[in-house]
Structure formats: structure tokens, C-alpha cells
Design a protein around this motif. Structure first.
Motif, PDB file in Angstrom:
ATOM      1  N   LYS A 104      55.794  21.390  34.339  1.00 24.21           N
ATOM      2  CA  LYS A 104      56.110  20.472  35.182  1.00 24.21           C
ATOM      3  C   LYS A 104      54.973  19.244  35.264  1.00 24.21           C
ATOM      4  N   HIS A 105      53.831  19.292  34.665  1.00 24.14           N
ATOM      5  CA  HIS A 105      52.883  18.263  34.473  1.00 24.14           C
ATOM      6  C   HIS A 105      52.866  17.807  33.150  1.00 24.14           C
ATOM      7  N   GLN A 106      52.242  16.752  32.932  1.00 21.61           N
ATOM      8  CA  GLN A 106      52.149  16.351  31.474  1.00 21.61           C
ATOM      9  C   GLN A 106      50.839  16.007  31.316  1.00 21.61           C
ATOM     10  N   GLY A 107      49.961  16.954  30.760  1.00 23.21           N
ATOM     11  CA  GLY A 107      48.685  16.897  30.421  1.00 23.21           C
ATOM     12  C   GLY A 107      48.239  15.764  29.276  1.00 23.21           C
ATOM     13  N   LYS A 108      47.571  14.979  29.701  1.00 23.43           N
ATOM     14  CA  LYS A 108      46.963  13.954  28.602  1.00 23.43           C
ATOM     15  C   LYS A 108      45.549  13.973  28.298  1.00 23.43           C
ATOM     16  N   GLY A 109      44.918  15.056  28.558  1.00 20.42           N
ATOM     17  CA  GLY A 109      43.513  15.018  28.242  1.00 20.42           C
ATOM     18  C   GLY A 109      43.127  15.752  27.122  1.00 20.42           C
ATOM     19  N   THR A 110      41.981  15.655  26.752  1.00 21.34           N
ATOM     20  CA  THR A 110      41.639  15.998  25.422  1.00 21.34           C
ATOM     21  C   THR A 110      40.894  17.360  25.391  1.00 21.34           C
ATOM     22  N   ILE A 111      41.170  18.075  24.380  1.00 19.97           N
ATOM     23  CA  ILE A 111      40.661  19.562  24.239  1.00 19.97           C
ATOM     24  C   ILE A 111      39.430  19.571  23.850  1.00 19.97           C
ATOM     25  N   VAL A 501      46.854  20.616  28.272  1.00 25.15           N
ATOM     26  CA  VAL A 501      47.241  19.372  27.733  1.00 25.15           C
ATOM     27  C   VAL A 501      48.612  19.260  27.250  1.00 25.15           C
ATOM     28  N   ASN A 502      49.423  20.094  27.722  1.00 32.93           N
ATOM     29  CA  ASN A 502      51.168  19.896  27.481  1.00 32.93           C
ATOM     30  C   ASN A 502      51.166  20.704  25.987  1.00 32.93           C
ATOM     31  N   GLY A 503      50.327  21.596  25.839  1.00 31.71           N
ATOM     32  CA  GLY A 503      50.719  22.429  24.397  1.00 31.71           C
ATOM     33  C   GLY A 503      50.621  21.428  23.115  1.00 31.71           C
ATOM     34  N   LEU A 504      51.112  21.818  22.011  1.00 35.48           N
ATOM     35  CA  LEU A 504      51.034  21.347  20.857  1.00 35.48           C
ATOM     36  C   LEU A 504      52.696  20.894  20.499  1.00 35.48           C
ATOM     37  N   PRO A 505      52.663  19.809  19.714  1.00 33.77           N
ATOM     38  CA  PRO A 505      51.973  18.503  19.742  1.00 33.77           C
ATOM     39  C   PRO A 505      51.615  17.714  21.003  1.00 33.77           C
ATOM     40  N   ASN A 506      50.535  16.884  20.999  1.00 27.53           N
ATOM     41  CA  ASN A 506      50.388  16.144  22.147  1.00 27.53           C
ATOM     42  C   ASN A 506      49.863  14.742  21.710  1.00 27.53           C
ATOM     43  N   GLU A 507      49.215  14.288  22.619  1.00 24.49           N
ATOM     44  CA  GLU A 507      48.943  12.487  22.497  1.00 24.49           C
ATOM     45  C   GLU A 507      47.670  12.661  21.536  1.00 24.49           C
ATOM     46  N   ASN A 508      46.889  13.658  21.428  1.00 21.11           N
ATOM     47  CA  ASN A 508      45.483  13.621  20.764  1.00 21.11           C
ATOM     48  C   ASN A 508      45.821  14.760  19.398  1.00 21.11           C
TER      49      ASN A 508
END
Length: 524
Positions: A104-111, A501-508
Motif C-alpha cells: 500500500k506504501h511505496q518505500g523509497k528509502g535506502t537499506i 523499501v518496497n521489496g526488490l528491485p527498487n529505486e536503489n
């Protein structure tokens, strides 16, 4: 699957307690659900009435979709109206899971991942000391050669697009190769490993982008493409400044003369010479592979592994009968604690009565229940139950009475002796895993891959233990030159960490796998 009344909640489902009782209580509950709490030899154990915990949420909170806390419970404390939270982790059989697992959320943080430094070669007493130089924290040695290894399944773009249902949780722009490759290259640059073992390396991308980019960073690259029409393969790349190349040994698991081996997976084995001025050092054997995925074909997976081990044995074998140190990396498509994983670490496996669907520990359904045949592979494969190449008969030259120049050659064949029909597999390496696969404080599993259908560990770095560690293993028939000492590893994450961070793959993170990294010391 569960009867009606269950509800979808993001990637997870819920069901009333009475439904769970009716559906799951009379069979292995792990085919319906997974839970934290108790871990035995199996990585994701069967139900135990003596010790377990599940997650539940008060029914009223589901409607508000608010954030909430989980509580541990026991069956006697549940009311008939309680709703049970079923993790989607185990709902990996076809038709068993929700059509979409988008958060429901789109995590855009870094791990955040940190280096775990392991002093005195004792992982149980490991100290997490931050990202600093290994030598400043662990005992130094004058006669040493330190190097680092990365194992990384970078996710072939063609395979991503062919399996797009696994990435419905992702925003489309992060799945484009033009976005993914710069991120992957950035990771490789950042960690700056001396040896790279890459899986799912797509051939066209390797030739046009991956190899040129890595060569510009000082790597020498070797590549083995999968057989058939498969688009990808395995690569091993190493720093010119650290190693010189002694031999390249590709392994094709497809064998047209062996019906069992009809899959196109491959392995690659290199023999490297450390560059140490004025010092004689043993060579290093580095192997990389990507075994078959199919959870129900453990017979193929074990045979592919045996073929790889046989090649490693041939390459790593020294003139004095010992083996040089070994690093074996890859995506083994098997979970920790499975029979295949245990065979790698323990050096032996009795597979009598073992179902082919249980070999890798991935299959949770009733499929794949056929029992492994004895022997698993036919004699004409030329590999013994000790996972070494069979020594075939040398043709004999005989003179006949009729014609002194005529020769008669015995047929070159592998003789099948009674012990070769045993259900016992062996290999003669002492291999340890860089990672422990569970967080010691919580028992929660580490994961190396995470997409819409699962979050598990299938990627590994195995390495030759030091001599003193080999001596601790009863019956180990291993003679290593030097051996390897594990200095540090890059920490892994939990499934919960990755979904923030919305699983994998993601922005980072641009693969559905995490890179594994380890730092080793070769004692000279």
C-alpha cells in the motif's frame, strides 16, 4: 488453500481461526503458513505444538488499515473470532497466492547494510565493528594475502520481462535496463571486490555494457553462457592487480546422452594465482554456478552440483595430492538446512527414501514426491558417488596371432561396482558458509532474494575452512594448502527490512537478489 472467508491485506492474507483449524490442522502446517519463533534443522520447520508463535491482529484494525503491532500467541489464548495473519512468504504454490502483492506504501528509502567483522575465526563470537579496515580490527599476519569476493545474481532483463508477474509490486521505471544497469554498476564500484561471481548475466548486455564497464574498472572477465537458447550465463571477474589467470574451466550441465540432464544450466571454474611479490603462494580455485530453479526436480539439482564438484576437484587438485583453497559462489536454488545445502557443508548425504521435491527445501506442496532413484545419475555420466570424475579404462593394445600389427582395443567404459549403487553421496572438501542464515538474537531468517512470491535465501558463498577447522570435523578427508580465514561479511536483511523499501528491485537496489560479500585471508 484456505476455504472462503479469507481476506487479502497487501501481500498478506487473513482467515478466521476456525478456518485455519479445519484446513491446516490435519496436515503439515508449513504448507499453509510460516511463522517466526522456533528453528530446528529445517530452515522453515513443520508445526510444533510445544513451541511456536504466530502473528495476529485484532479484527477491528483491519478495516482501518492502520499500522499495528504483532503479538505472539498460543492456541489456547485464541478466541474463535480471532483473525490469523498468514504470511505470503509460504504461499508460493501456483494458484495459492494473491494476484498482486503491491504494498500500500511505496518505500523509497535506502537499506543500510554494514560489515560484520569476524575475529579469531569464530562466527559465534562475531563482533560488529562498523565499516572499517579489517586489519585494524583482526589479528594481523605478515604472511597473508587478503582479498574480497562478491556473489551477485544481477537479474537478466529478458528473464525479468518473461516473469513480469513477480514484479507487480515495482514501479515500471525501476525495471528498465537503462535504469537498472547504472545502479548495479554503482554497487559493484562501491564494494570494489577483488573477485566477482555474477549470475543471470545476459549475453548481449555482457558484450556491450557489462564486460567493457568492468574492464574499465580493472577486472579481467570470463563468461559462460547457458546452453540452448537461454539468454544469460555466469561470469567470474577478477582484479588484474590481485590475481593472474591459470585456467578457465566451463561446465555444461546439459548432456544429450543423459536424459536426466536436459536443462541448460552451467557453471564456471577458474584457477587464479595471487599476485604476491617474492612469495610462493597456493593457487585459488573460484567456482560460480546457477543451479536449476524447479523446486520439484531435486534429482537434477543434485546431479548438477555433483558435476560442479567434480570439476572443482579436478581443477583444485595439486601435484602432492592436496587441494588448493576453494571459493564456491552462486544461486543454488536451495534453502538453508535443505538436503542439498547440508550436503555441501557436511560433505555427505544419504538420499535413500528422499523425495525429489524435498532436496532443495523450496517445494511446499504435495508435488515432487517421487523418491530419488539409486543411483541418481547413470554410470555413463562418468562421475562417482564421491563427486569426482571416474577414471576410465585405458585401452589395452594386444598382438594377435594372425596379424602382429593388428590391435584389439578394450571398450572404454565405466565399471559399475556395488558401492557405486549406494545411496550415499560424498565430496572431500571442507566447505563453510560465509553467512549463518539466521539473526542470532531473533532467529528470523536472513534473505538473499525478495520478489512478489517469496523472500528466501538461495544465494551463497562457500569457502575452504582453515586447517584447524578441518581437524575439528571427524572423518574429514581433506588436505588443504593454506586454507581460508573469513575476516568479514556484508550483513544481510530480513524480509521485513526489504519490504520497507518496497521489496526488490527498487529505486536503489536493481536486482531481485542482494549482493553477497566476504573478505578472506589466505595464510601463506
Amino acid at each position: 488453500m484456505l476455504p472462503h472467508h479469507q481476506k487479502s491485506l497487501g501481500r498478506d492474507w487473513t482467515t478466521p481461526w476456525e478456518n485455519l483449524q479445519r484446513c491446516c490442522w490435519n496436515r503439515h502446517i508449513s504448507s499453509c503458513m510460516r511463522w517466526p519463533g522456533h528453528y530446528s534443522r529445517a530452515p522453515y520447520p513443520y508445526f510444533s505444538s510445544r513451541h511456536f508463535s504466530l502473528n495476529w491482529r485484532p479484527p477491528c484494525l483491519f478495516e482501518s488499515r492502520s499500522q499495528f503491532q504483532y503479538w505472539n500467541w498460543r492456541p489456547e489464548n485464541l478466541s474463535q473470532t480471532s483473525l490469523i495473519h498468514l504470511s505470503s512468504y509460504i504461499m508460493n504454490s501456483e494458484g495459492d497466492e494473491p494476484s498482486s502483492k503491491r504494498r500500500k506504501h511505496q518505500g523509497k528509502g535506502t537499506i543500510k547494510r554494514h560489515w560484520e567483522y569476524i575475529c579469531n575465526h569464530n562466527k559465534e563470537k562475531m563482533k560488529i565493528l562498523g565499516d572499517k579496515n579489517v586489519d585494524s580490527k583482526c589479528e594481523d599476519s605478515e604472511n597473508k594475502f587478503d582479498f574480497s569476493v562478491m556473489s551477485y545474481n544481477i537479474l537478466s532483463q529478458d528473464l525479468l520481462e518473461d516473469n513480469s508477474h513477480l514484479y507487480r509490486h515495482c514501479r515500471r521505471p525501476v525495471l528498465h535496463w537503462s535504469f537498472r544497469f547504472p545502479n548495479i554498476l554503482k554497487e559493484i564500484k562501491h564494494f570494489d571486490a577483488d573477485v566477482l561471481c555474477l549470475q543471470e548475466v545476459q549475453e548481449d548486455h555482457y558484450g556491450t555494457e557489462i564486460r567493457p564497464s568492468l574492464e574499465s574498472l580493472g577486472y579481467h572477465c570470463e563468461y559462460k553462457m547457458r546452453t540452448g537458447r537461454k539468454p544469460d550465463g555466469c561470469a567470474i571477474c577478477f582484479k588484474h592487480s590481485k590475481f593472474s589467470l591459470l585456467s578457465v574451466n566451463p561446465v555444461e550441465f546439459f548432456r544429450p546422452d543423459v536424459p536426466l540432464l536436459d536443462r541448460d544450466n552451467v557453471g564456471l571454474v577458474l584457477l587464479l594465482q595471487p599476485r604476491i611479490p617474492s612469495t610462493a603462494s597456493p593457487a585459488l580455485c573460484v567456482a560460480n554456478t546457477h543451479l536449476l530453479y524447479n523446486p520439484r526436480r531435486g534429482d537434477i539439482k543434485l546431479t548438477q552440483l555433483a558435476m560442479l564438484l567434480a570439476e572443482i576437484s579436478s581443477v583444485a587438485h595439486q601435484k602432492d595430492g592436496s587441494f588448493c583453497p576453494i571459493v564456491m559462489c552462486g544461486d543454488f536454488n536451495s534453502v538453508p538446512g535443505s538436503p542439498l545445502y547440508s550436503f555441501i557443508k557436511e560433505g555427505k548425504l544419504n538420499y535413500e527414501g528422499l523425495a525429489i521435491g524435498k532436496v532443495s527445501g523450496q517445494e511446499q506442496s504435495s508435488r515432487g514426491q517421487r523418491i530419488l532413484s539409486i543411483p541418481i545419475w547413470p554410470p555413463n555420466l562418468g562421475i562417482s558417488q564421491n563427486c569426482v570424475y571416474e577414471v576410465q579404462q585405458v585401452p589395452k593394445v594386444e598382438k594377435t596371432d594372425g596379424d602382429p600389427t593388428q590391435t584389439q582395443l578394450d571398450k572404454t567404459e565405466v565399471l559399475v561396482t556395488p558401492e557405486k549403487l549406494s545411496s550415499h553421496l560424498q565430496h572431500h572438501f571442507s566447505l563453510s558458509s560465509v553467512y549463518s542464515h539466521y539473526f542470532p538474537d531473533t532467529g528470523i531468517p536472513e534473505v538473499t532474494t525478495c520478489h512478489s512470491r517469496s523472500a528466501i535465501t538461495v544465494d551463497y558463498i562457500f569457502y575452504s575452512a582453515e586447517k584447524e577447522d578441518v581437524a575439528e570435523k571427524p572423518g574429514a578427508e581433506v588436505a588443504l594448502v593454506g586454507g581460508l580465514k573469513l575476516l568479514a561479511r556484508l550483513s544481510l536483511l530480513t524480509e521485513q527490512d526489504l519490504w520497507t523499501v518496497n521489496g526488490l528491485p527498487n529505486e536503489n537496489n536493481s536486482s531481485d537478489h542482494l549482493p553477497l560479500l566476504a573478505k578472506f585471508r589466505l595464510e601463506l
